[in-house]
Enzyme design. Structure first.
Site, PDB file in Angstrom:
ATOM      1  N   GLU A   1      10.527  -2.085   1.257  1.00 45.88           N
ATOM      2  CA  GLU A   1      11.579  -1.175   1.713  1.00 45.88           C
ATOM      3  C   GLU A   1      12.907  -1.528   1.062  1.00 45.88           C
ATOM      4  O   GLU A   1      13.676  -0.645   0.666  1.00 45.88           O
ATOM      5  CB  GLU A   1      11.715  -1.243   3.241  1.00 45.88           C
ATOM      6  CG  GLU A   1      10.505  -0.760   4.016  1.00 45.88           C
ATOM      7  CD  GLU A   1       9.432  -1.820   4.198  1.00 45.88           C
ATOM      8  OE1 GLU A   1       9.644  -2.951   3.698  1.00 45.88           O
ATOM      9  OE2 GLU A   1       8.403  -1.537   4.826  1.00 45.88           O
TER      10      GLU A   1
ATOM     11  N   ASP B   1      -0.935   6.220  10.440  1.00 46.98           N
ATOM     12  CA  ASP B   1      -1.465   5.647  11.671  1.00 46.98           C
ATOM     13  C   ASP B   1      -0.387   5.321  12.701  1.00 46.98           C
ATOM     14  O   ASP B   1      -0.699   4.851  13.794  1.00 46.98           O
ATOM     15  CB  ASP B   1      -2.339   4.414  11.387  1.00 46.98           C
ATOM     16  CG  ASP B   1      -1.615   3.386  10.540  1.00 46.98           C
ATOM     17  OD1 ASP B   1      -2.218   2.335  10.240  1.00 46.98           O
ATOM     18  OD2 ASP B   1      -0.457   3.622  10.166  1.00 46.98           O
TER      19      ASP B   1
ATOM     20  N   ARG C   1       0.826  -1.208   0.000  1.00 48.96           N
ATOM     21  CA  ARG C   1       0.000   0.000   0.000  1.00 48.96           C
ATOM     22  C   ARG C   1       0.857   1.253   0.000  1.00 48.96           C
ATOM     23  O   ARG C   1       1.940   1.261   0.585  1.00 48.96           O
ATOM     24  CB  ARG C   1      -0.905   0.006   1.230  1.00 48.96           C
ATOM     25  CG  ARG C   1      -1.951  -1.062   1.141  1.00 48.96           C
ATOM     26  CD  ARG C   1      -2.932  -0.950   2.278  1.00 48.96           C
ATOM     27  NE  ARG C   1      -2.260  -1.040   3.568  1.00 48.96           N
ATOM     28  CZ  ARG C   1      -2.880  -0.863   4.727  1.00 48.96           C
ATOM     29  NH1 ARG C   1      -4.151  -0.554   4.740  1.00 48.96           N
ATOM     30  NH2 ARG C   1      -2.229  -0.963   5.860  1.00 48.96           N
TER      31      ARG C   1
END
Lengths: 336, 359
Positions: A282, A197, A162
Site C-alpha cells: 500500500e 473476501d 497478491r
C-alpha cells in the site's frame, strides 16, 4: 310404400329422440363441469381484486412522489461522484460465492462502477455470467500473474503480494478510459481497492464519496488485531495505531483508504510495486500521491469500523478428491 | 327421393343440437381464459411499479442517474403468477436496486429466516453482509436468535439500522452443550436451542387457521445466499429441497431427483442413508406445516453428527413429499462458506486496541 314410410318415420323419430337425449346428457355433463369452473373463478377473482387494490395503492404513492418531486427540481443538484471499485479475483472454489455476496452489497450503493480484474489469461464464463446477471455497472478485465510471482499450493498467504498486476491493470484501464472521455464531470470520482473476501458496510461508501485526495478509516480484524486505525488529532492523521511494523510510511490495509480519481489521473505513474517488501504494498502506491498530514480521516474521525478484513476458509474437499480418484467425482458441469 | 328427404330431416334435427353444444362449450371456456389474461397483466403491472417507484426514490436524492444499470441487468426471469395448479403463488422478479428494503407486497408469502448467532470477532461483519443480502428480498422477516444471556447492544443496534423487518430473540445454550474452544465435536449440534426457540415463537405468534402464507428457512450467518434462492423457496407447499455447495467434503451435496421430479435419495458421501441427508441450508418448510405439527422440534440430546436436520424433518414430511427446486436440483444457489477465525496475536494479553470501538 306407406308402411315403409311410416316405419322410416318411426326410425327417424327414434333417432331424433336418441340424439336429443344424448345431447341433453352431454349438456348436463357440461353443466356439471361449468360448476367446477366457476369455483375456480372465485379465488382468481379475489386475487385479481387484491392485485388491483395494490396497483391502485402503488399508483397513488407514485403520484405522491411526482407531486413532491416537482418543487425540488428547480435547484440544480450536483451529481454524485462515482465510486470506482477495483477488485482483483482468481478462480477457486469459493470465488462465485464471494463475488455473489459482494455484488449483493454493491447493488445497494448508487453510482458505483465495479472494475473486476481476473487473474487469468482470458475472461472466464463464470465471472462473465455473474457480472451480466448482477445488475451492476461494471468493467470486466483480466491480467494473468507471472508464474514466479504466483503463490504455490501450500504457500502461506503472506509470502508473495497478491493482486498487484490486477490492480495495476484496473488503474491503467481507468486512466485510459477517462482520457478517452474529456470533460470536467468525468474527473469526479473515487477509486477504492476492494478485495473479494472482505466485508463492507454500506455506510463506508457514503463516507468515501467525499474524498478530495486520499481518505482513510479503520479496518477491522487485520494486522493481528481487532482493528487497525489511523490516530486522529485535531482533524489530522498524526500516526497509525497498528500492532505490526508501525514504522511503515503507510501502515494501512488495502481496504482502509480511497483515492480521488483526480489524483489518480494526475499521477499516471502511480501504481503498486510488486517487488515491495511484505506489508509495503500500500505504501508503494500512496507514497507518490500524498503525505500523512494530507490524509482525510473518515468514519467519525477514525473511531468506527465500517470494513472488516474477513477471510473465507478453504472448503474441505477430501471426500471429493477421494471420489475423483475413483472416477466418481461430482458433475463438473454444475457450476459452484 | 324419400331417402334424401329422410337424410335432410335427420340433418335438420341434429344440426341445432350440435350448434347448441358448441356454443355452450365456448361460453364455458372463454371467461376462464379472459380471467387468466387479466390476472397476468395485472401481475406484471404490480411488480413493475415497485421498480419504477424505486427508481424515483433514487432520483429524489440524485439526478442524472446513468442508464447503464438498466442496460446491465435487463431481462429478469419472470415466472407466471397466476399458475392455476399451484396454491402458493410464484413471484415475478424485478429490479429494485435502490429501495431499501423493497416494498412489502400483500400477496407474496413471507419468508421467515431463522438465524442463530453468537458473539465472536467476526459476528458484526457476518451479520452486516447477511443484512446486505436480505435487503434485496421482498417480504422477508428475519428472526435472529442470539446465543447469550441477554440481547447484546451490538445486535440490537445492527438490526435497527438495517431497516429490515426483524424479530430479536435470545437463549443461552447451557455450558455442557456448547462447543469448547476450538475442538470440533460434531456430536453437539450448535444453534439447536436457538432454532427451537424461533420455532416456538412462530407457533405462538401465528395461528394455524388464519395465518398468512409463509415459508421458514434456517440460514446460518456465515453462509452465502443468492437472491434467486429466496424466489425458489417462496413456492414451497410442504418442504422443498435443493443442492448446497461445500458441504460433506464435496463440491456440493444434492438430493437425487427422478425423471418424474420426485426425490428418491441423496447424493452424498457422508452417510447417505440418513433419513434426510441434507444440510440446514438446503431445505425450506411451509409455515402451515410448522403450525400443524406443533410437536416438531430439533432434537437436542443424543443426536449423531449430521442427523440434526433429520430429527426435525422426520416429524414433518416423508421423502415422497419433498419438492425439488433449483431446476430439479441441478443449480447451486447457496454456498456453505465458513469464515476464518481472525488471528488476533497482536492484541496480546491486555488487549492493544480500545475495547470501546465495536467491530
Amino acid at each position: 310404400m306407406a308402411t315403409r314410410m311410416k316405419l322410416k318415420l318411426k326410425t327417424v323419430f327414434l333417432l331424433y329422440f336418441m340424439v336429443s337425449l344424448l345431447g341433453l346428457i352431454y349438456a348436463l355433463m357440461q353443466l356439471g363441469q361449468r360448476c367446477d369452473c366457476t369455483e375456480h373463478d372465485f379465488p382468481k377473482d379475489r386475487t385479481i381484486s387484491r392485485l388491483r387494490g395494490e396497483l391502485h395503492r402503488l399508483q397513488e404513492e407514485m403520484r405522491k412522489f411526482e407531486v413532491t418531486k416537482q418543487p425540488q427540481k428547480q435547484p440544480a443538484k450536483p451529481s454524485l461522484p462515482t465510486i470506482f471499485v477495483i477488485t482483483p479475483t482468481y478462480a477457486r472454489l469459493v470465488q462465485k460465492a464471494e463475488l455473489t455476496r459482494m455484488s449483493q452489497t454493491f447493488l445497494h450503493v448508487p453510482r458505483l462502477h465495479w472494475i473486476l480484474v481476473e487473474d487469468s489469461p482470458h475472461k472466464t464464463p463464470l465471472v462473465t455470467d455473474l457480472l451480466m446477471k448482477s445488475g451492476l455497472t461494471y468493467t470486466h478485465l483480466h491480467m494473468p500473474t507471472a508464474k514466479d510471482r504466483k503463490l504455490q499450493e501450500g504457500d502461506p498467504s503472506w509470502l508473495k503480494p497478491r493482486g498487484v498486476e490486477q490492480r495495476n491493470e484496473g488503474l491503467r484501464w481507468l486512466r485510459e478510459d477517462r482520457r478517452a472521455q474529456p470533460g470536467g464531470d468525468n474527473q469526479q470520482g473515487v477509486v477504492y481497492f476492494a478485495d473479494d473476501d472482505n466485508t463492507y458496510s454500506l455506510q463506508l461508501f457514503e463516507e468515501m464519496r467525499s474524498t478530495q485526495r486520499v481518505s482513510v478509516w479503520p479496518v477491522g480484524l487485520v494486522g493481528g488485531m481487532k482493528y487497525e486505525r489511523p490516530v486522529v488529532e485535531g482533524g489530522k492523521v498524526v500516526r497509525f495505531h497498528t500492532g505490526w511494523r508501525p514504522s511503515r510510511p503507510f501502515p494501512i490495509d488495502m481496504a482502509g483508504f480511497a483515492v480521488s480519481l483526480k489524483l489518480v489521473l494526475a499521477n499516471p505513474e502511480a501504481c503498486f510495486d510488486g517487488e515491495a517488501p511484505m506489508g509495503l504494498l500500500e505504501s508503494s502506491f500512496l507514497q507518490g500521491l500524498v503525505t500523512m498530514d494530507e490524509l482525510e480521516p473518515k468514519a467519525d474521525n477514525c473511531t468506527k469500523v465500517l470494513v472488516w478484513h474477513t477471510r473465507t476458509e478453504k472448503p474441505k474437499m477430501k471426500r471429493e478428491e477421494a471420489l475423483q480418484a475413483q472416477g466418481l467425482g461430482s458433475d463438473p458441469a454444475v457450476e459452484v | 327421393m324419400p331417402k334424401r328427404r329422410d337424410i335432410l330431416a335427420i340433418v335438420l334435427i341434429v344440426l341445432p343440437w350440435t350448434l347448441l353444444i358448441t356454443v355452450w362449450h365456448q361460453n364455458a371456456i372463454a371467461p376462464l381464459l379472459a380471467i387468466r389474461k387479466a390476472c397476468h397483466h395485472l401481475v406484471k403491472e404490480i411488480f413493475i411499479i415497485p421498480e419504477r417507484l424505486a427508481v424515483r426514490h433514487h432520483r429524489l436524492s440524485d439526478d442524472g442517474v446513468e442508464g447503464k444499470r438498466e442496460a446491465g441487468g435487463q431481462a429478469q426471469d419472470s415466472k407466471e403468477y397466476c399458475a392455476s395448479d399451484k396454491d402458493i403463488v410464484e413471484v415475478v422478479r424485478t429490479e429494485y436496486v435502490y429501495t431499501r428494503p423493497p416494498p412489502w407486497s400483500d400477496v407474496l408469502p413471507t419468508i421467515h429466516i431463522i438465524t442463530p448467532t453468537y458473539s465472536r470477532p467476526v459476528q458484526k461483519a457476518e451479520l452486516t453482509r447477511l443484512a446486505n443480502t436480505f435487503l434485496h428480498v421482498p417480504n422477508l422477516h428475519w428472526i435472529l436468535v442470539e446465543d447469550s444471556q441477554r440481547r447484546t447492544p451490538l445486535v440490537t443496534r445492527l438490526l435497527r439500522e438495517t431497516g429490515l423487518n426483524y424479530t430479536h430473540l435470545n437463549v443461552e445454550t447451557p455450558r455442557n452443550y456448547k462447543l469448547r474452544g476450538d475442538t470440533r465435536d460434531p456430536r453437539i449440534p450448535r444453534g439447536t436451542m436457538q432454532r427451537n426457540l424461533a420455532l416456538r415463537w412462530l407457533r405462538e405468534t401465528f395461528n394455524a387457521n388464519n395465518s398468512q402464507p409463509g415459508i421458514v428457512y434456517f440460514a446460518d450467518d456465515d453462509n452465502t445466499y443468492s437472491l434467486e434462492l429466496f424466489e425458489e423457496m417462496r413456492s414451497t407447499r410442504k418442504v422443498s429441497v435443493w443442492p448446497v455447495a461445500f458441504v460433506g467434503g464435496l463440491r456440493y451435496e444434492s438430493p437425487k431427483v427422478s425423471a418424474a421430479g420426485k426425490v428418491y435419495g441423496w447424493k452424498t458421501v457422508f452417510d447417505p442413508h440418513r433419513p434426510f441427508a441434507i444440510d440446514m441450508a438446503g431445505f425450506a418448510i411451509n409455515l402451515r406445516l410448522i403450525l400443524f405439527k406443533p410437536q416438531a422440534y430439533f432434537k437436542l440430546r443424543g443426536v449423531k453428527g449430521g442427523y440434526q436436520e433429520s430429527s426435525l424433518l422426520r416429524e414433518l414430511v416423508t421423502l415422497n413429499d419433498l419438492e425439488p427446486k433449483a431446476a430439479n436440483c441441478t443449480k447451486i444457489l447457496v454456498w456453505h462458506t465458513r469464515t476464518e477465525k481472525p488471528v488476533l496475536v497482536n492484541e496480546g494479553k491486555k488487549g492493544f486496541t480500545d475495547p470501546n470501538v465495536e467491530i
